[in-house]
Design a protein around this motif. Sequence first.
Motif, PDB file in Angstrom:
ATOM      1  N   ALA A  27       4.921   8.551   0.641  1.00  0.00           N
ATOM      2  CA  ALA A  27       4.865   8.245  -0.794  1.00  0.00           C
ATOM      3  C   ALA A  27       5.711   7.042  -1.176  1.00  0.00           C
ATOM      4  O   ALA A  27       6.028   6.848  -2.333  1.00  0.00           O
ATOM      5  N   ASP A  28       6.079   6.229  -0.181  1.00  0.00           N
ATOM      6  CA  ASP A  28       6.779   4.987  -0.490  1.00  0.00           C
ATOM      7  C   ASP A  28       5.767   3.842  -0.427  1.00  0.00           C
ATOM      8  O   ASP A  28       4.586   4.047  -0.174  1.00  0.00           O
ATOM      9  N   TRP A  29       6.214   2.635  -0.692  1.00  0.00           N
ATOM     10  CA  TRP A  29       5.363   1.455  -0.604  1.00  0.00           C
ATOM     11  C   TRP A  29       5.638   0.754   0.711  1.00  0.00           C
ATOM     12  O   TRP A  29       6.781   0.668   1.144  1.00  0.00           O
ATOM     13  N   GLU A  30       4.583   0.285   1.352  1.00  0.00           N
ATOM     14  CA  GLU A  30       4.764  -0.462   2.592  1.00  0.00           C
ATOM     15  C   GLU A  30       3.728  -1.569   2.690  1.00  0.00           C
ATOM     16  O   GLU A  30       2.802  -1.656   1.886  1.00  0.00           O
TER      17      GLU A  30
ATOM     18  N   ARG B 230      -5.230   2.888  -7.032  1.00  0.00           N
ATOM     19  CA  ARG B 230      -3.878   3.407  -7.283  1.00  0.00           C
ATOM     20  C   ARG B 230      -3.027   3.510  -6.018  1.00  0.00           C
ATOM     21  O   ARG B 230      -1.827   3.738  -6.101  1.00  0.00           O
ATOM     22  N   GLU B 231      -3.635   3.341  -4.851  1.00  0.00           N
ATOM     23  CA  GLU B 231      -2.891   3.356  -3.593  1.00  0.00           C
ATOM     24  C   GLU B 231      -2.373   1.962  -3.223  1.00  0.00           C
ATOM     25  O   GLU B 231      -1.793   1.772  -2.168  1.00  0.00           O
ATOM     26  N   HIS B 232      -2.624   0.985  -4.078  1.00  0.00           N
ATOM     27  CA  HIS B 232      -2.186  -0.389  -3.859  1.00  0.00           C
ATOM     28  C   HIS B 232      -1.259  -0.811  -4.983  1.00  0.00           C
ATOM     29  O   HIS B 232      -1.322  -0.274  -6.081  1.00  0.00           O
ATOM     30  N   ASN B 233      -0.465  -1.814  -4.696  1.00  0.00           N
ATOM     31  CA  ASN B 233       0.417  -2.366  -5.708  1.00  0.00           C
ATOM     32  C   ASN B 233       0.601  -3.838  -5.399  1.00  0.00           C
ATOM     33  O   ASN B 233       0.599  -4.244  -4.240  1.00  0.00           O
TER      34      ASN B 233
ATOM     35  N   MET C 267      10.779   1.597  -0.037  1.00  0.00           N
ATOM     36  CA  MET C 267       9.956   1.041   1.036  1.00  0.00           C
ATOM     37  C   MET C 267      10.797   0.914   2.301  1.00  0.00           C
ATOM     38  O   MET C 267      12.030   0.874   2.215  1.00  0.00           O
TER      39      MET C 267
ATOM     40  N   VAL D 146       0.854  -1.192   0.000  1.00  0.00           N
ATOM     41  CA  VAL D 146       0.000   0.000   0.000  1.00  0.00           C
ATOM     42  C   VAL D 146       0.888   1.240   0.000  1.00  0.00           C
ATOM     43  O   VAL D 146       2.032   1.205   0.444  1.00  0.00           O
ATOM     44  N   ARG D 147       0.356   2.339  -0.513  1.00  0.00           N
ATOM     45  CA  ARG D 147       1.097   3.603  -0.553  1.00  0.00           C
ATOM     46  C   ARG D 147       1.197   4.147   0.870  1.00  0.00           C
ATOM     47  O   ARG D 147       0.201   4.289   1.559  1.00  0.00           O
TER      48      ARG D 147
ATOM     49  N   GLU E  50       2.588   6.961   3.955  1.00  0.00           N
ATOM     50  CA  GLU E  50       2.462   8.404   4.197  1.00  0.00           C
ATOM     51  C   GLU E  50       3.588   9.198   3.547  1.00  0.00           C
ATOM     52  O   GLU E  50       3.433  10.362   3.241  1.00  0.00           O
TER      53      GLU E  50
END
Length: 171
Positions: free
Chosen positions: A28-31, A97-100, A112, A23-24, A26
């Motif tokens: 702007a990285d992925w976590e 778009r907040e998921h990957n 991340m 998930v995006r 706070e």
Amino acid sequence: MGESGYQAIVKGVLVQDGRVLLVRGERADWELPGGRIEPGETPEECVVREIAKATGLRVDVAQILDSRVDRAAAAQDMFIVTYGCVPGPDPVPVLDREHNRVAEHEVPGLAMPPGDRRSVTAWFDRLRATGPQPRKPPADRTWLTVADQSRPDRERPLADGHGHSRRSRRS
């Protein structure tokens, strides 16, 4: 550090079809998906709730992958526990778009948190070695049926008088 003590956070690593759910964050990285444990909630319940909230997907918690203290992410230190999870009965997540969902070979190139990256690598390694194995109660422990007075809809751990933890289940 703004307050004394730690903020308890749990996260889940969910790999489905060879891809890990992110998930995006706070910054702007992925976590990994996760969040704060609510009063009366177990860490495992929190992971299930947070992943369902983020994606609509039901998961089963398999095992603890990592625990760490993160001092850089917030004003208050965070104690983070990461769990490996397996998909539940509804295998199609609702993503935006907040998921990957990324393949294992893509993880090293993502922005991340290092602890999340370690947990993702550990879960892929364990899945290769053993396959997904949802957590089950140990065979040598007794499980009691006792309602939690503060939250009767929740399970809660009990002490068995011998230093072992047991979980109560509501009938």
